[in-house]
Write a protein that holds these residues in place. Structure first.
Motif, PDB file in Angstrom:
ATOM      1  N   ALA A 240       0.839  -1.211   0.000  1.00 34.66           N
ATOM      2  CA  ALA A 240       0.000   0.000   0.000  1.00 34.66           C
ATOM      3  C   ALA A 240       0.872   1.257   0.000  1.00 34.66           C
ATOM      4  O   ALA A 240       0.617   2.210  -0.742  1.00 34.66           O
ATOM      5  CB  ALA A 240      -0.922  -0.009   1.216  1.00 34.66           C
ATOM      6  N   LYS A 241       1.912   1.271   0.833  1.00 33.30           N
ATOM      7  CA  LYS A 241       2.798   2.450   0.876  1.00 33.30           C
ATOM      8  C   LYS A 241       3.556   2.597  -0.442  1.00 33.30           C
ATOM      9  O   LYS A 241       3.772   3.698  -0.918  1.00 33.30           O
ATOM     10  CB  LYS A 241       3.785   2.366   2.048  1.00 33.30           C
ATOM     11  CG  LYS A 241       3.166   2.484   3.434  1.00 33.30           C
ATOM     12  CD  LYS A 241       2.194   3.639   3.594  1.00 33.30           C
ATOM     13  CE  LYS A 241       2.797   5.022   3.443  1.00 33.30           C
ATOM     14  NZ  LYS A 241       1.751   6.078   3.542  1.00 33.30           N
ATOM     15  N   HIS A 242       3.964   1.460  -0.987  1.00 29.71           N
ATOM     16  CA  HIS A 242       4.691   1.485  -2.263  1.00 29.71           C
ATOM     17  C   HIS A 242       3.869   2.204  -3.324  1.00 29.71           C
ATOM     18  O   HIS A 242       4.397   2.977  -4.131  1.00 29.71           O
ATOM     19  CB  HIS A 242       5.003   0.034  -2.684  1.00 29.71           C
ATOM     20  CG  HIS A 242       5.730  -0.106  -3.978  1.00 29.71           C
ATOM     21  ND1 HIS A 242       5.186  -0.715  -5.079  1.00 29.71           N
ATOM     22  CD2 HIS A 242       6.972   0.300  -4.369  1.00 29.71           C
ATOM     23  CE1 HIS A 242       6.054  -0.694  -6.072  1.00 29.71           C
ATOM     24  NE2 HIS A 242       7.155  -0.084  -5.668  1.00 29.71           N
ATOM     25  N   CYS A 243       2.525   1.969  -3.313  1.00 32.76           N
ATOM     26  CA  CYS A 243       1.720   2.640  -4.346  1.00 32.76           C
ATOM     27  C   CYS A 243       1.065   3.916  -3.826  1.00 32.76           C
ATOM     28  O   CYS A 243       0.082   4.389  -4.403  1.00 32.76           O
ATOM     29  CB  CYS A 243       0.752   1.685  -5.031  1.00 32.76           C
ATOM     30  SG  CYS A 243      -0.440   0.879  -4.003  1.00 32.76           S
ATOM     31  N   GLY A 244       1.617   4.463  -2.755  1.00 31.41           N
ATOM     32  CA  GLY A 244       1.249   5.825  -2.355  1.00 31.41           C
ATOM     33  C   GLY A 244      -0.018   5.951  -1.527  1.00 31.41           C
ATOM     34  O   GLY A 244      -0.565   7.047  -1.396  1.00 31.41           O
ATOM     35  N   MET A 245      -0.497   4.842  -0.970  1.00 31.25           N
ATOM     36  CA  MET A 245      -1.729   4.942  -0.176  1.00 31.25           C
ATOM     37  C   MET A 245      -1.445   5.492   1.212  1.00 31.25           C
ATOM     38  O   MET A 245      -0.337   5.366   1.742  1.00 31.25           O
ATOM     39  CB  MET A 245      -2.362   3.551   0.002  1.00 31.25           C
ATOM     40  CG  MET A 245      -3.047   3.004  -1.216  1.00 31.25           C
ATOM     41  SD  MET A 245      -3.678   1.354  -0.785  1.00 31.25           S
ATOM     42  CE  MET A 245      -4.579   0.936  -2.232  1.00 31.25           C
ATOM     43  N   THR A 246      -2.474   6.076   1.817  1.00 30.96           N
ATOM     44  CA  THR A 246      -2.444   6.446   3.227  1.00 30.96           C
ATOM     45  C   THR A 246      -2.882   5.202   4.008  1.00 30.96           C
ATOM     46  O   THR A 246      -3.870   4.561   3.638  1.00 30.96           O
ATOM     47  CB  THR A 246      -3.445   7.601   3.484  1.00 30.96           C
ATOM     48  OG1 THR A 246      -3.044   8.698   2.674  1.00 30.96           O
ATOM     49  CG2 THR A 246      -3.478   7.999   4.942  1.00 30.96           C
ATOM     50  N   VAL A 247      -2.137   4.879   5.063  1.00 32.25           N
ATOM     51  CA  VAL A 247      -2.415   3.623   5.786  1.00 32.25           C
ATOM     52  C   VAL A 247      -2.706   3.879   7.256  1.00 32.25           C
ATOM     53  O   VAL A 247      -2.037   4.685   7.914  1.00 32.25           O
ATOM     54  CB  VAL A 247      -1.207   2.652   5.662  1.00 32.25           C
ATOM     55  CG1 VAL A 247      -1.367   1.456   6.596  1.00 32.25           C
ATOM     56  CG2 VAL A 247      -1.066   2.161   4.225  1.00 32.25           C
ATOM     57  N   PHE A 248      -3.722   3.165   7.747  1.00 29.59           N
ATOM     58  CA  PHE A 248      -4.040   3.172   9.174  1.00 29.59           C
ATOM     59  C   PHE A 248      -4.235   1.714   9.593  1.00 29.59           C
ATOM     60  O   PHE A 248      -4.857   0.940   8.862  1.00 29.59           O
ATOM     61  CB  PHE A 248      -5.322   3.978   9.421  1.00 29.59           C
ATOM     62  CG  PHE A 248      -5.850   3.852  10.826  1.00 29.59           C
ATOM     63  CD1 PHE A 248      -5.173   4.441  11.885  1.00 29.59           C
ATOM     64  CD2 PHE A 248      -7.010   3.124  11.095  1.00 29.59           C
ATOM     65  CE1 PHE A 248      -5.648   4.320  13.182  1.00 29.59           C
ATOM     66  CE2 PHE A 248      -7.488   3.010  12.387  1.00 29.59           C
ATOM     67  CZ  PHE A 248      -6.804   3.607  13.435  1.00 29.59           C
ATOM     68  N   GLY A 249      -3.703   1.349  10.769  1.00 26.43           N
ATOM     69  CA  GLY A 249      -3.817  -0.051  11.187  1.00 26.43           C
ATOM     70  C   GLY A 249      -4.214  -0.212  12.644  1.00 26.43           C
ATOM     71  O   GLY A 249      -3.889   0.628  13.493  1.00 26.43           O
ATOM     72  N   MET A 250      -4.956  -1.293  12.911  1.00 26.96           N
ATOM     73  CA  MET A 250      -5.313  -1.616  14.298  1.00 26.96           C
ATOM     74  C   MET A 250      -5.167  -3.117  14.530  1.00 26.96           C
ATOM     75  O   MET A 250      -5.580  -3.919  13.688  1.00 26.96           O
ATOM     76  CB  MET A 250      -6.764  -1.223  14.593  1.00 26.96           C
ATOM     77  CG  MET A 250      -6.953   0.262  14.782  1.00 26.96           C
ATOM     78  SD  MET A 250      -8.543   0.659  15.532  1.00 26.96           S
ATOM     79  CE  MET A 250      -9.674   0.305  14.233  1.00 26.96           C
ATOM     80  N   SER A 251      -4.607  -3.460  15.710  1.00 24.11           N
ATOM     81  CA  SER A 251      -4.535  -4.864  16.119  1.00 24.11           C
ATOM     82  C   SER A 251      -5.480  -5.068  17.282  1.00 24.11           C
ATOM     83  O   SER A 251      -5.517  -4.238  18.206  1.00 24.11           O
ATOM     84  CB  SER A 251      -3.118  -5.207  16.619  1.00 24.11           C
ATOM     85  OG  SER A 251      -2.173  -5.068  15.597  1.00 24.11           O
TER      86      SER A 251
END
Ligand SMILES: O=P(O)(O)O[C@@H]1C[C@H](O)[C@@H](CO)O1
Length: 297
Positions: A240-251
């Motif tokens: 996702a970062k490679h293709c320029g997306m904004t990322v949010f994550g939760m565990s």
């Protein structure tokens, strides 16, 4: 043979999936649904109930999508759900595939590139994880601030191989992988909802699995500053970062890892799914609130 069958057969023969192959899959999906989402959400083990909050659903099983990896793990339904959540168009993956199922990292992350070519700009990743941090409790929700790609240390990385610059650069930075604004928004909303006692922010690590970790492996993770460990998510974030997306994550901390030698209890997938079930309403509420407030570009 129908066009669909031809595409399915073609995708099954591909060992190196190209930009054009992924574009074909993206177009195939877009022809099937009316929804045009800018936000993608990947649901981890036992967290697929997030789809219950999606309205005006349009659903495609992964098994019908040419080239899509199909999850073989309980708690991963294997459905692509389009619709509205918190007033926004979303695409939600009800379950994911994992490298330990025998899929190469490039294949487990194919859905992320498909989403990208469908116009998705922001990706939410969720997972079930074992708590390494001794201050954590089962049922805590950890906002991911960083990750350790332990699987990458052993060469498991979806970005290995020829690089197509239409997706992104050969050497993508990862120092700001998890978006600060969305993390702050999530923390604020979680506290406002009364989740202050079980909302955390920490570092996630991924090992390939499928075995749960040894005691010494968990102690090693603790020493390097990992708060929770799992078997997914990192490859998706890299792509996702490679293709320029904004990322949010939760565990979701579904279990506390065993850090003492020779104790009787052991990690197990049933506990993971049970905890997911118990927290599912809270997670739905939180994710919906975040999406509602999010400004999507
Ligand atoms: O897909 P996630 O990372 O949520 O699933 C975790 C890791 C294993 O697949 C499984 C172990 O219980 O849950």
């Amino acid at each position: 043979m129908s066009n669909e069958a031809v595409l399915r057969e073609y995708m099954n023969t591909r060992t190196q999936v190209t930009y054009d192959d992924i574009d074909l899959v993206a177009k195939y999906i877009l022809e099937k649904v009316k929804c045009r989402p800018k936000l993608g959400i990947i649901c981890g083990s036992g967290l697929g109930k997030l789809a219950d909050s999606v309205e005006n659903k349009e659903i495609i099983p992964y098994s019908e999508i040419p080239g899509f990896p199909v999850s073989t793990v309980p708690g991963h339904e294997g459905k692509l759900v389009f619709g509205t959540l918190g007033g926004k168009n979303v695409i939600l993956m009800q379950g994911r595939s994992h490298c330990y199922e025998g899929y190469p990292a490039q294949k487990t992350t194919l859905p992320v590139r498909v989403m990208h070519l469908m116009g998705v700009k922001t990706l939410f990743v969720t997972n079930a994880a074992g708590g390494i941090n001794r201050n954590y409790n089962i049922g805590d929700i950890m906002i991911i601030k960083d990750h350790v790609n332990l699987a990458g240390f052993a060469g498991v990385n979806p970005l290995v191989g020829p690089n197509d610059t239409r997706f992104g650069p050969r050497f993508p930075p990862m120092s700001r992988a998890y978006d600060l604004n969305i993390r702050q928004l999530a923390l604020r909303l979680a506290k406002g909802m009364g989740f202050g006692d079980f909302i955390r922010e920490g570092v996630y690590s991924m090992m390939v699995g499928p075995n749960f970790e040894t005691v010494t492996e968990c102690r090693l993770l603790q020493i390097v500053g990992v708060d929770a460990t799992g078997m997914s998510t990192v490859p998706e974030v890299l792509v996702a970062k490679h293709c320029g997306m904004t990322v949010f994550g939760m565990s979701l901390i579904t279990n506390m890892v065993i850090m003492e030698y020779d104790v009787e209890n052991t990690a197990n997938h049933e506990e993971v799914l049970e905890t997911g079930e118990r927290r599912s309403k809270d997670l739905q509420k939180l994710v919906t609130a975040i999406v509602q407030e999010l400004e999507l570009n």
